[in-house]
Design an enzyme around this catalytic site. Structure first.
Site, PDB file in Angstrom:
ATOM      1  NE  ARG A   1      -4.053   0.268   1.660  1.00  0.00           N
ATOM      2  CZ  ARG A   1      -5.373   0.591   1.224  1.00  0.00           C
ATOM      3  NH1 ARG A   1      -5.226   1.878   0.780  1.00  0.00           N
ATOM      4  NH2 ARG A   1      -6.356  -0.089   1.044  1.00  0.00           N
TER       5      ARG A   1
ATOM      6  CD  GLU B   1      -6.996   2.757   6.952  1.00  0.00           C
ATOM      7  OE1 GLU B   1      -5.800   2.365   6.714  1.00  0.00           O
ATOM      8  OE2 GLU B   1      -7.850   2.454   5.762  1.00  0.00           O
TER       9      GLU B   1
END
Length: 764
Positions: free
Chosen positions: A313, A715
């Site tokens: 990621r 997030e």
């Protein structure tokens, strides 16, 4: 007529209980008779060969009922999420300081903890790799380096009119949830066990308990009512605590509870990954990137944990909002003799994003341009819309959000005011920065993008929901309740969301990747919609109208010429033997990813935002203050604006802590030295900027068919805090204009700011 539930600002379902102290956490539950209290015995030194453990003195302590080691495990000694390499108890080798060696069961917490310290551990110390540099030099990795690329970066770099390179170090971060790791296991009939765990991933806990005990998943029930914070730190890290409690319950036939104190919790659980980033970038005179190579390296720790996906990621987000026409991203995943790092809000995304934002600042300083202009010229745009992993960006709203925020927050005027302030002041220097966020939403491990829910409608018209998501303070339960209330057009206070339990909804994914509302909201919607369709069919038959013409309204259910209260409809349906319960399931569509080539569509959509931060530093002490923050964030069509605004503010402040005050310090054996609030500094109320203007983007709309066209919010706002780090970099640069980009690493503690000022001023 009451207002619609979805889209309304509703307070958190446990808000009053939180404030009044009535919200029940695991350690608040009345202790069952015969409860045993547990404490881990932890490795004191670090990497070593484990020659033996003398536990006689531990067992001799009055009140100790049992002591359990790897030899007492009936199943497999493994509490890992992926690779089978995390031991519940060390066996033969100690991999890092703080690794559990055994667990003590005693009649009180104090006895268990005191007894655990009496073990005599015989070890042969082995060399320890504790830093990124050491592991890289030794070739110590958890997996081979990964490469993501598009175009010919080397050729583009060679041909670019301007070319610079640089490095950036960024530290880890402790989760510092208010409720520490805790679990309570109660034995049942025929070897079954019921475990209350403070975990984001009940199904994984269930599966690991079954593996360690050597029983079936059906013999284990894991329940979660709420957590006092998690932030990723309870996605995998809760496992050892829950499994140890279950093991003792199974061995003794008595309930068992373990609650880590703060020092042990910090020493034995993983953190955000430390990263180093190097870049080599070529660009045009207006700051437009022509080619770039980014090299990332992270300290993963002693075992695999989730490091592979986290580092992936980081690569996914090393572009942030920017078109990189020729790009190569290389990622090194380094194995060290330290506690394994793990999931943390953003899951590698913040580290990748911080790297590319440093590149933008470096280009601006090199060319003498305004950093915002450099960012804007590099944004994704039509024809410039393919990511380094070959996904086309179809929902790009970053240019609009940035432009709107810059105008709303008066960027140009304030930038001029900062320049004027810096010209007049020699000790204090200000910095201003506006940075954007583009964050992909979905688990990058495709099979995790699924969720289930169970909706029960009772004969009195009350509704109960159970789904696979967990509540950690983020407001997931109230959002799902609003979704279901909206299906039946009833007040949200008629809906009760119960504890997450593995015996109601099986095989669920972790509440992580910002996907809690996306996945569980849609699963609950589908379950409720099934019941609603049954009621519509029933009423159509009863009142002689088409089911499609039956309308659920806030005033009741309209069927033909009849207006029937919802509770009356439920009673009628029950008497007519209509099923009033249903499961619902949702799997995220359209996503696919080939990890071998690092290409595909790992995300359903992107969440966007931008933040403008203004800071001031003291050049004599290195101290700083964040003066003002303006945020504009896209949550699509918000399910609950109040909850979303709270998430944005909390995420920003937590991100600010990562980049400014939260410093993890280890010794040369990998022991954590900053393992308490006295030495590890999270932001306090006094660190909150005096002015924070946070707004949801009014034009927000998810182009994908998510639940009510909303977007994830857990997030993405965390990375808005990168604007603070860029502003601090600008403030340091103002101490010696014309001398280039400051060598400021994260976290930008007073010491680092002071050193960066000194280094910059000393340049020739």
């Amino acid at each position: 007529m009451t207002e619609r539930s979805v889209g309304a600002s509703r307070r958190h379902d446990s808000a009053e209980a939180h404030v009044a102290g009535r919200a029940v956490y695991i350690d608040d539950i009345a202790e069952p008779p015969g409860l045993l209290h547990l404490a881990f015995g932890l490795a004191a030194d670090g990497h070593a060969r484990l020659l033996g453990i003398d536990l006689d003195a531990v067992r001799a302590v009055p009140g100790v009922v049992g002591v359990y080691t790897a030899a007492d495990i009936p199943g497999v000694n493994d509490v890992s999420p992926v690779k089978g390499d995390d031991r519940l108890f060390a066996d033969g080798e100690i991999l890092y300081p703080g690794q559990p060696l055994f667990v003590v069961a005693a009649t009180s917490v104090e006895i268990a903890r005191r007894a655990a310290r009496k073990a005599v551990v015989d070890v042969e110390p082995l060399p320890a790799l504790t830093t990124i540099a050491q592991a890289k030099a030794a070739g110590s990795v958890i997996e081979e380096a990964q490469r993501m690329a598009r175009g010919d970066a080397a050729a583009a770099l060679d041909a670019a009119p301007h070319r610079i390179s640089g490095t950036l170090e960024m530290g880890g971060q402790e989760h510092f949830y208010l409720e520490g790791q805790v679990a309570l296991a109660v034995p049942g009939e025929d070897g079954q066990v019921h475990v209350l765990s403070s975990t984001q991933h009940p199904s994984e806990i269930q599966h690991l308990i079954a593996k360690v005990l050597g029983c079936s998943h059906a013999d284990v029930t894991v329940e979660v009512r709420r957590m006092g914070g998690a932030f990723g730190g309870k996605e995998t890290q809760a496992a050892a605590f829950a499994v140890a409690a279950a093991l003792v319950a199974a061995k003794t036939g008595r309930p068992a509870k373990i609650r880590a104190d703060r020092d042990d919790d910090m020493a034995m659980t993983g953190k955000r990954h430390e990263f180093s980033a190097g870049y080599d970038v070529g660009f045009t005179p207006d700051g437009r990137i022509a080619g770039i190579r980014i090299e990332l390296a992270s300290r993963c720790g002693a075992t695999w944990d989730l490091s592979s996906a986290i580092n992936d990621r980081a690569m996914f987000h090393a572009d942030n909002c920017y078109w990189l026409p020729a790009v190569e991203i290389v990622s090194h995943r380094l194995k060290t003799h330290t506690v394994s790092n793990t999931a943390f809000r953003g899951f590698g995304g913040p580290q990748g994003m911080l790297a590319i934002e440093r590149v933008m600042d470096a280009i601006a300083v090199h060319l003498g341009l305004d950093p915002l202009s450099v960012r804007q010229v590099n944004l994704y745009a039509p024809g410039r819309d393919v990511t380094p992993y070959h996904m086309t960006v179809t929902d790009n709203v970053a240019p609009e959000i940035i432009a709107e925020l810059a105008e709303q927050a008066e960027y140009a005027r304030r930038q001029a005011a900062v320049a004027e302030f810096n010209a007049r002041n020699t000790v204090l220097k200000k910095g201003l920065a506006l940075t954007p966020v583009k964050f992909g939403i979905s688990f990058t491990t495709t099979h995790l993008n699924q969720a289930g829910a169970l909706v029960l409608v009772y004969a009195d018209g009350s509704i109960q929901i159970n789904h696979g998501g967990t509540e950690m303070g983020q407001g997931l339960m109230i959002k799902v309740a609003q979704v279901v209330a909206d299906v039946f057009a009833v007040p949200v206070d008629r809906v009760r969301v119960t504890s997450t339990r593995t015996d109601k909804v099986p095989n669920t994914s972790a509440t992580a990747a910002s996907s809690g509302a996306d996945l569980n909201g849609m699963a609950a919607f589908r379950a409720a919609d099934t019941v609603r369709a049954r009621l519509a069919d029933f009423l159509g038959d009863r009142f002689g109208c088409q089911a499609g013409d039956v309308r659920f309204t806030a005033d009741g259910v309209v069927a033909g010429d009849e207006l029937v209260p919802f509770e009356t409809v439920c009673r009628m349906a029950h008497l007519a033997r209509v099923s009033l319960s249903s499961t619902g399931f949702y799997a995220t569509p359209h996503i696919h990813y080939d990890r071998a080539t690092h290409s595909g569509r790992p995300f359903l959509y992107f969440a966007y935002g931008a933040a403008l931060s203004e800071v001031v530093i003291d050049t004599l002490t290195g101290e700083h203050r964040v003066l003002a923050v303006d945020i504009l964030h896209d949550v699509g069509r918000s399910l609950n604006p109040a909850i979303d605004l709270g998430q944005i503010e909390g995420a920003f402040v937590q991100g600010m802590g990562w980049l400014t005050t939260e410093e993890l310090v280890y010794d040369d054996r990998g022991r954590l030295l900053t393992h308490a609030p006295s030495t590890y500094k999270i932001p306090t109320a006094g660190d909150r900027p005096a002015r924070m203007d946070i707004r949801l983007w009014a034009a927000g709309l998810n182009v994908e068919a998510t639940i009510h066209r909303s977007k994830a919010v857990g997030e993405p706002p965390f990375m808005l805090a990168i604007s603070v780090f860029s502003a601090l970099t600008a403030a340091v640069a103002a101490t010696a204009p014309g001398k280039g980009l400051p060598a400021l690493d994260a976290p930008a503690t007073p010491e680092r700011i002071l050193m960066a000022v000194g280094e910059l001023r000393a340049r020739g």
